[in-house]
Design a protein around this motif. Sequence first.
Motif, PDB file in Angstrom:
ATOM      1  N   THR A   1      51.465  74.164  37.924  1.00 45.18           N
ATOM      2  CA  THR A   1      50.332  74.676  38.684  1.00 45.18           C
ATOM      3  C   THR A   1      50.179  73.890  39.981  1.00 45.18           C
ATOM      4  O   THR A   1      50.161  72.658  39.979  1.00 45.18           O
ATOM      5  N   TYR A   2      50.063  74.637  41.068  1.00 43.17           N
ATOM      6  CA  TYR A   2      49.879  74.067  42.403  1.00 43.17           C
ATOM      7  C   TYR A   2      48.496  74.446  42.916  1.00 43.17           C
ATOM      8  O   TYR A   2      47.957  75.495  42.544  1.00 43.17           O
ATOM      9  N   LEU A   3      47.962  73.612  43.802  1.00 40.10           N
ATOM     10  CA  LEU A   3      46.710  73.920  44.486  1.00 40.10           C
ATOM     11  C   LEU A   3      46.963  73.850  45.977  1.00 40.10           C
ATOM     12  O   LEU A   3      47.562  72.898  46.478  1.00 40.10           O
ATOM     13  N   ALA A   4      46.516  74.883  46.673  1.00 44.17           N
ATOM     14  CA  ALA A   4      46.600  74.919  48.136  1.00 44.17           C
ATOM     15  C   ALA A   4      45.200  75.187  48.665  1.00 44.17           C
ATOM     16  O   ALA A   4      44.451  75.964  48.073  1.00 44.17           O
ATOM     17  N   ASN A   5      44.849  74.537  49.743  1.00 45.18           N
ATOM     18  CA  ASN A   5      43.541  74.766  50.358  1.00 45.18           C
ATOM     19  C   ASN A   5      43.795  75.319  51.757  1.00 45.18           C
ATOM     20  O   ASN A   5      44.516  74.710  52.543  1.00 45.18           O
TER      21      ASN A   5
END
Length: 126
Positions: free
Chosen positions: A81-85
């Motif tokens: 799982t990746y998070l991008a803002n």
Amino acid sequence: MKTKVTLMVGQSDRHVSFRSPDFFKVFLTHDHRFPEAYISTKNIDETLEKIFSKHFLMDFKWVINHIVGARKVNTEEVEITYLANIPQITQPCTSGRFFSPEDLKSLNIEIDEYYEKLLSGRAPNF
């Protein structure tokens, strides 16, 4: 073993208080899920770019993302799982939309506990 890549995309509104429920919103697809894809012949970066370009009008090269979690889903599948803002811009999505925690609650949209936990350490009000 199959590898699923999930991309959680957040958007912060710097025009409201950090404590406001509208400060941070997460993107969900039309079926109220985080965008995802399985790695096939592509590598992780290409898979992330494919996921992102399917839902957003921005160039993925400008998006800062990082791994926030990994888990074994079952004996035949793992998930990264990746998070991008991304910055708040007008109509960044081609499909899906951004939801605040209050939106999710009022619409009775439930996020899997795994993703909630990943968001809770990185975003206020989750």
